[in-house]
Scaffold this active site. Structure first.
Site, PDB file in Angstrom:
ATOM      1  N   ASP A   1      22.616 -15.387 -21.633  1.00 32.02           N
ATOM      2  CA  ASP A   1      22.355 -13.979 -21.338  1.00 32.02           C
ATOM      3  C   ASP A   1      21.716 -13.841 -19.963  1.00 32.02           C
ATOM      4  O   ASP A   1      20.626 -14.358 -19.729  1.00 32.02           O
ATOM      5  CB  ASP A   1      21.427 -13.402 -22.416  1.00 32.02           C
ATOM      6  CG  ASP A   1      21.095 -11.935 -22.207  1.00 32.02           C
ATOM      7  OD1 ASP A   1      21.670 -11.306 -21.299  1.00 32.02           O
ATOM      8  OD2 ASP A   1      20.252 -11.409 -22.971  1.00 32.02           O
ATOM      9  N   GLY A   2      22.417 -13.130 -19.071  1.00 30.75           N
ATOM     10  CA  GLY A   2      21.824 -12.816 -17.783  1.00 30.75           C
ATOM     11  C   GLY A   2      22.712 -13.133 -16.600  1.00 30.75           C
ATOM     12  O   GLY A   2      22.978 -14.301 -16.309  1.00 30.75           O
TER      13      GLY A   2
ATOM     14  N   GLY B   1      13.981  -8.625 -18.910  1.00 30.67           N
ATOM     15  CA  GLY B   1      13.309  -7.370 -18.606  1.00 30.67           C
ATOM     16  C   GLY B   1      14.222  -6.316 -18.020  1.00 30.67           C
ATOM     17  O   GLY B   1      14.097  -5.139 -18.330  1.00 30.67           O
TER      18      GLY B   1
ATOM     19  N   HIS C   1      25.086  -6.851 -28.355  1.00 29.05           N
ATOM     20  CA  HIS C   1      23.772  -7.399 -28.018  1.00 29.05           C
ATOM     21  C   HIS C   1      22.810  -6.244 -27.744  1.00 29.05           C
ATOM     22  O   HIS C   1      23.061  -5.412 -26.869  1.00 29.05           O
ATOM     23  CB  HIS C   1      23.893  -8.302 -26.787  1.00 29.05           C
ATOM     24  CG  HIS C   1      22.678  -9.098 -26.497  1.00 29.05           C
ATOM     25  ND1 HIS C   1      22.348 -10.245 -27.180  1.00 29.05           N
ATOM     26  CD2 HIS C   1      21.684  -8.909 -25.578  1.00 29.05           C
ATOM     27  CE1 HIS C   1      21.222 -10.733 -26.700  1.00 29.05           C
ATOM     28  NE2 HIS C   1      20.791  -9.944 -25.731  1.00 29.05           N
TER      29      HIS C   1
ATOM     30  N   GLY D   1      21.370  -6.328 -14.752  1.00 31.45           N
ATOM     31  CA  GLY D   1      21.901  -6.353 -13.390  1.00 31.45           C
ATOM     32  C   GLY D   1      21.353  -7.436 -12.490  1.00 31.45           C
ATOM     33  O   GLY D   1      21.611  -7.431 -11.284  1.00 31.45           O
TER      34      GLY D   1
ATOM     35  N   MET E   1      12.420  -8.841 -27.252  1.00 34.35           N
ATOM     36  CA  MET E   1      11.562  -9.237 -26.136  1.00 34.35           C
ATOM     37  C   MET E   1      10.256  -8.470 -26.294  1.00 34.35           C
ATOM     38  O   MET E   1       9.951  -7.536 -25.547  1.00 34.35           O
ATOM     39  CB  MET E   1      12.257  -8.908 -24.805  1.00 34.35           C
ATOM     40  CG  MET E   1      13.450  -9.788 -24.526  1.00 34.35           C
ATOM     41  SD  MET E   1      14.425  -9.244 -23.113  1.00 34.35           S
ATOM     42  CE  MET E   1      15.598  -8.163 -23.939  1.00 34.35           C
TER      43      MET E   1
ATOM     44  N   MET F   1      12.843  -4.142 -25.848  1.00 35.18           N
ATOM     45  CA  MET F   1      11.772  -4.484 -24.908  1.00 35.18           C
ATOM     46  C   MET F   1      10.586  -3.533 -25.099  1.00 35.18           C
ATOM     47  O   MET F   1      10.778  -2.326 -25.279  1.00 35.18           O
ATOM     48  CB  MET F   1      12.289  -4.411 -23.473  1.00 35.18           C
ATOM     49  CG  MET F   1      13.422  -5.388 -23.216  1.00 35.18           C
ATOM     50  SD  MET F   1      14.016  -5.405 -21.511  1.00 35.18           S
ATOM     51  CE  MET F   1      15.038  -3.941 -21.502  1.00 35.18           C
TER      52      MET F   1
ATOM     53  N   HIS G   1      17.914  -8.767 -29.856  1.00 34.82           N
ATOM     54  CA  HIS G   1      17.142  -9.707 -29.046  1.00 34.82           C
ATOM     55  C   HIS G   1      15.766  -9.091 -28.796  1.00 34.82           C
ATOM     56  O   HIS G   1      15.626  -8.171 -27.997  1.00 34.82           O
ATOM     57  CB  HIS G   1      17.919  -9.947 -27.744  1.00 34.82           C
ATOM     58  CG  HIS G   1      17.185 -10.756 -26.733  1.00 34.82           C
ATOM     59  ND1 HIS G   1      17.560 -10.777 -25.389  1.00 34.82           N
ATOM     60  CD2 HIS G   1      16.097 -11.565 -26.817  1.00 34.82           C
ATOM     61  CE1 HIS G   1      16.747 -11.573 -24.725  1.00 34.82           C
ATOM     62  NE2 HIS G   1      15.846 -12.054 -25.563  1.00 34.82           N
TER      63      HIS G   1
ATOM     64  N   SER H   1      26.087  -6.262 -23.634  1.00 34.20           N
ATOM     65  CA  SER H   1      24.691  -5.835 -23.772  1.00 34.20           C
ATOM     66  C   SER H   1      24.622  -4.319 -23.685  1.00 34.20           C
ATOM     67  O   SER H   1      24.938  -3.722 -22.656  1.00 34.20           O
ATOM     68  CB  SER H   1      23.836  -6.460 -22.673  1.00 34.20           C
ATOM     69  OG  SER H   1      22.542  -5.890 -22.695  1.00 34.20           O
TER      70      SER H   1
ATOM     71  N   ASP I   1      19.094  -5.267 -26.676  1.00 35.46           N
ATOM     72  CA  ASP I   1      17.882  -5.755 -26.020  1.00 35.46           C
ATOM     73  C   ASP I   1      16.696  -4.850 -26.330  1.00 35.46           C
ATOM     74  O   ASP I   1      16.627  -3.716 -25.856  1.00 35.46           O
ATOM     75  CB  ASP I   1      18.085  -5.817 -24.509  1.00 35.46           C
ATOM     76  CG  ASP I   1      19.017  -6.945 -24.108  1.00 35.46           C
ATOM     77  OD1 ASP I   1      18.728  -8.095 -24.470  1.00 35.46           O
ATOM     78  OD2 ASP I   1      20.037  -6.670 -23.443  1.00 35.46           O
TER      79      ASP I   1
ATOM     80  N   MET J   1      18.206 -17.752 -21.700  1.00 35.11           N
ATOM     81  CA  MET J   1      18.203 -16.710 -20.683  1.00 35.11           C
ATOM     82  C   MET J   1      18.565 -17.329 -19.337  1.00 35.11           C
ATOM     83  O   MET J   1      17.998 -18.352 -18.944  1.00 35.11           O
ATOM     84  CB  MET J   1      16.827 -16.050 -20.586  1.00 35.11           C
ATOM     85  CG  MET J   1      16.388 -15.294 -21.845  1.00 35.11           C
ATOM     86  SD  MET J   1      17.501 -13.951 -22.292  1.00 35.11           S
ATOM     87  CE  MET J   1      17.421 -12.912 -20.815  1.00 35.11           C
TER      88      MET J   1
END
Length: 218
Positions: free
Chosen positions: A177-178, A144, A34, A147, A69, A38, A67, A9, A36, A139
């Site tokens: 993911d996560g 959001g 990946h 870590g 979001m 947002m 991805h 990511s 992200d 997820m």
């Protein structure tokens, strides 16, 4: 056994030298990147948009897995496709009854598409669109922020999603993911995930090639 793919990511990369980070992680053996996206509305964080992806595109020939979001993703998918995204995934929670049409719109742009569900959304929510997907993303944290710790209650959902995919007879990737680490990656693979997103787990290591290799081989 399905091919295991490692998708670092880029949210965990150093944005001040994103081009260099993209080159380095590509050379370290990643299978896809990946990205992200947002918007500060769908999730309580802001990352980057299409221009950021467009500027990063020349630095890697790997698949760019965008991805989204964001709210109303259908308004932006064309821009992300033009920026160089090879795969665009959108949330069930953002699309609801427009999910199927949004997935078809992504495919019409000549890129792959996927549906995403949050940890508290049932796998059955995407049952009617699974055959339209190239990938299903589960997820294992609430989206959001990077870590976060892996939510173990998602493991049975991975198994459910794997069975749903198997029922189609199609080659659909199952991405997780996560909070993925070397300590829990074997569990998510055993449950059926074959695309492993890892952010801080990869980027905190000096030898990123070694951790990518480890995540793939465990």
């Amino acid at each position: 056994m399905r091919q295991i793919k490692i998708a670092p990511s880029m949210l965990s990369a150093d944005f001040s030298k994103f081009g260099e980070e993209t080159v380095a992680i590509t050379k370290s053996g990643a299978d896809l990147l990946h990205l992200d996206v947002m918007d500060g509305s769908f999730v309580k964080n802001i990352s980057f948009g299409p221009k950021f992806i467009k500027d990063a595109r020349p630095y890697s020939d790997l698949m760019f897995d965008a991805h989204l979001m964001i709210v109303n993703p259908w308004n932006y998918i064309e821009r992300f496709a033009e920026a160089g995204a090879d795969m665009i995934t959108v949330h069930y929670e953002a699309c609801k009854d427009r999910l199927k049409d949004t997935l078809k719109a992504i495919k019409s742009l000549g890129v792959k598409c996927g549906a995403v569900i949050n940890p508290d959304t049932e796998v059955s929510a995407v049952k009617d669109v699974i055959e339209d997907c190239d990938m299903l993303l589960l997820m294992s944290v609430f989206p959001g922020f990077g870590g976060q710790k892996f939510i173990p209650e998602v493991l049975p959902k991975i198994e459910q999603a794997a069975r749903l995919i198997e029922s189609t007879g199609k080659d659909i990737d199952l991405e997780i993911d996560g909070g993925i680490t070397a300590e829990n990656v074997a569990e998510v693979k055993k449950a059926g995930a074959n695309v492993i997103v890892a952010g801080s787990t990869v980027f905190k290591e000096k030898d990123r090639a070694a951790i990518i290799r480890k995540l793939r081989e465990i």
